[in-house]
Structure formats: C-alpha cells, structure tokens
Design an enzyme around this catalytic site. Structure first.
Site, mmCIF file in Angstrom:
data_model
loop_
_atom_site.group_PDB
_atom_site.id
_atom_site.type_symbol
_atom_site.label_atom_id
_atom_site.label_comp_id
_atom_site.label_asym_id
_atom_site.label_seq_id
_atom_site.Cartn_x
_atom_site.Cartn_y
_atom_site.Cartn_z
ATOM 1 N N HIS A 61 -0.914 36.472 72.746
ATOM 2 C CA HIS A 61 -1.952 36.147 73.727
ATOM 3 C C HIS A 61 -2.150 34.631 73.766
ATOM 4 C CE1 HIS A 61 -5.544 36.645 76.148
ATOM 5 N NE2 HIS A 61 -6.286 36.027 75.240
ATOM 6 N N HIS A 112 -14.728 33.159 73.557
ATOM 7 C CA HIS A 112 -14.718 33.563 72.142
ATOM 8 C C HIS A 112 -15.341 32.499 71.242
ATOM 9 C CE1 HIS A 112 -12.088 37.172 72.593
ATOM 10 N NE2 HIS A 112 -11.857 36.553 73.735
ATOM 11 N N HIS A 132 -10.111 30.512 73.097
ATOM 12 C CA HIS A 132 -10.619 30.680 74.459
ATOM 13 C C HIS A 132 -12.137 30.595 74.509
ATOM 14 C CE1 HIS A 132 -6.731 32.784 76.073
ATOM 15 N NE2 HIS A 132 -6.644 31.471 76.060
#
Length: 251
Positions: free
Chosen positions: A113, A59, A56
């Site tokens: 996730h 990050h 993501h």
C-alpha cells in the site's frame, strides 16, 4: 487480556483504535484527535504511545494535537516513514518489539500500500492492527509498492492463528464483499458473510474486527491459490493477485 481495544469511528469511514488498561492508553492511527481526547478524559487515562502503521494523513492527522496534550507520548512508525510521520520518536523495522499493557507486540514490515507500511501484532491477546494492508474482504490499493510486495505482506498475515482479531482501519467491508462475490460467486461461506454484513450495516453496526480465519475463507486476496480464482491463462500467484487488484480498482 492485558488490555482492552476500543474502536472509534471518525471521518467518512476510518477507524481509530484505542488500547487501554487501568492506567494508560495507546492509540493506533489517530486520523483526528478530538474523539481520542474525549475518550481519554472520560476514563482518566494517560496517553503513552501512538502506533502509526503508515504516513497517510487519515492515519497520522491527529498526532500533533495528541502530543500537545500528552507531550511524553512516544510516536512509533516505520523507519522508512521517518520524516513523513508527525512527531515520530521511534523508528521500527520488521521483527522489532513494542510494549503496551504488560504485553509485547511484534512489528511486521508489510509494504505494498505504501513503501514503509508496518503492522502491530500482539500474540498474547491475539490482536493485529494492520492499517490499510488487509481489509475485511479486501486489501489496500497499491500506491507506493508492487503487487508482489503486497501479496507477500498478506501471506505473512495468513500464517497467523485463525482466531487472530484483525483491526482494519476502514469500514470498506460491504463493498469489498460485493467484489469478492463477483469473482467467487460459488463460495458459500462468502455468500453467508455478505448477507450477515449487509444486515449489520443496515443496522449501523461495524464489521471490524474480523478474523484471519474468516479472511482466509472469504477474502479473494488471501485466496490466490484457489482454483476458483485462477484463470486458464495463469496460475501464477502474483499474476492472479495483480489481476484481482486491477479488477477491484475498477469495480
């Protein structure tokens, strides 16, 4: 400890973690580069590693700018994220080892996730860098994985020593604990933690790191086996977890 961990608050609620000893530094999930570069300059440190937990943008957003200044740094990430992490040079699988500061860390494959999420655990100093899989008082949303996968990932963390320091990538704790109280209002340890967290945030203090022991005692997503969180309809662990995650999504 073989190395020190510095927490840097960035963006709205992200944390970037810098690991460093006397000569070198590594960074976990650099959302942005400037505060990391400032930190390294102030201490005259050379960046040798970027440890990404998942792909993501909040990050990995600082990877390329960091590599411009430290082109020799290795960029670590999940093998399943190959092509999704900027500058990735090392592809990791569950059980692989990474080295920093004279200490060896273990890679955990923790999907849910995202499909390729990994975490880095350094048993010598007791540090766990878990990205968006486990949060203080909560867990990550299901974007690419299943509830069963995320529960299995959290189960791995729950087996770590209770004193393990958990470095979560976001400051979500207060809202997470509000939800936790809504589903387990009679948990006295949770009530005390909520009060302490509320005071900390009012004073502008971070709530990270947390510990595995504290999460096992107060985080509903690590407590699906507790009768207080089960329903008359089901005691199945995955179903209980799914119900909790759905409730949290709409909290």
């Amino acid at each position: 400890m073989a190395f020190t961990v510095e927490r840097i608050a960035v963006l709205k609620d992200n944390y970037v973690f810098v690991l460093y000893d006397q000569q070198a530094a590594a960074v976990v999930d650099p959302a942005v580069a400037p505060p990391v570069l400032d930190f390294l300059r102030q201490r005259d440190l050379k960046l040798t590693a970027i440890f990404n937990t998942h792909h993501h943008g909040d990050h990995v957003g600082g990877n390329q700018a960091l590599l411009q200044q430290f082109p020799q740094a290795q960029v670590y990430g999940s093998r399943q994220d190959q092509g999704r992490i900027p500058g990735q040079t090392v592809c990791l699988d569950d059980g692989d080892a990474v080295d920093f500061g004279g200490e060896q860390g273990r890679v955990y494959f923790v999907p849910g996730h995202t499909r390729g999420h990994i975490a880095y655990y350094f048993p010598g100093s007791g540090h766990l860098f878990c990205g968006d899989t486990l949060f203080a008082g909560g867990c990550g949303r299901l974007f690419e994985g299943t509830a069963a996968q995320l529960l299995a990932s959290l189960d791995q963390f729950a087996q770590l020593p209770p004193e393990t320091l958990v470095w979560c990538a976001h400051e979500y704790t207060l809202n997470n604990l509000k939800f936790a109280l809504s589903v387990e209002k009679d948990n006295l340890e949770l009530q005390a933690r909520f009060d302490q967290t509320q005071r900390a945030r009012q004073q502008g203090r971070a709530t990270i790191p947390t510990t595995i022991g504290l999460e096992r005692a107060t985080n509903p997503f690590l407590r699906v086996d507790q009768p207080s969180l089960q329903t008359t309809q089901t005691q199945d662990r995955v179903q209980v977890f799914t119900q909790l995650r759905t409730l949290k999504d709409h909290f």
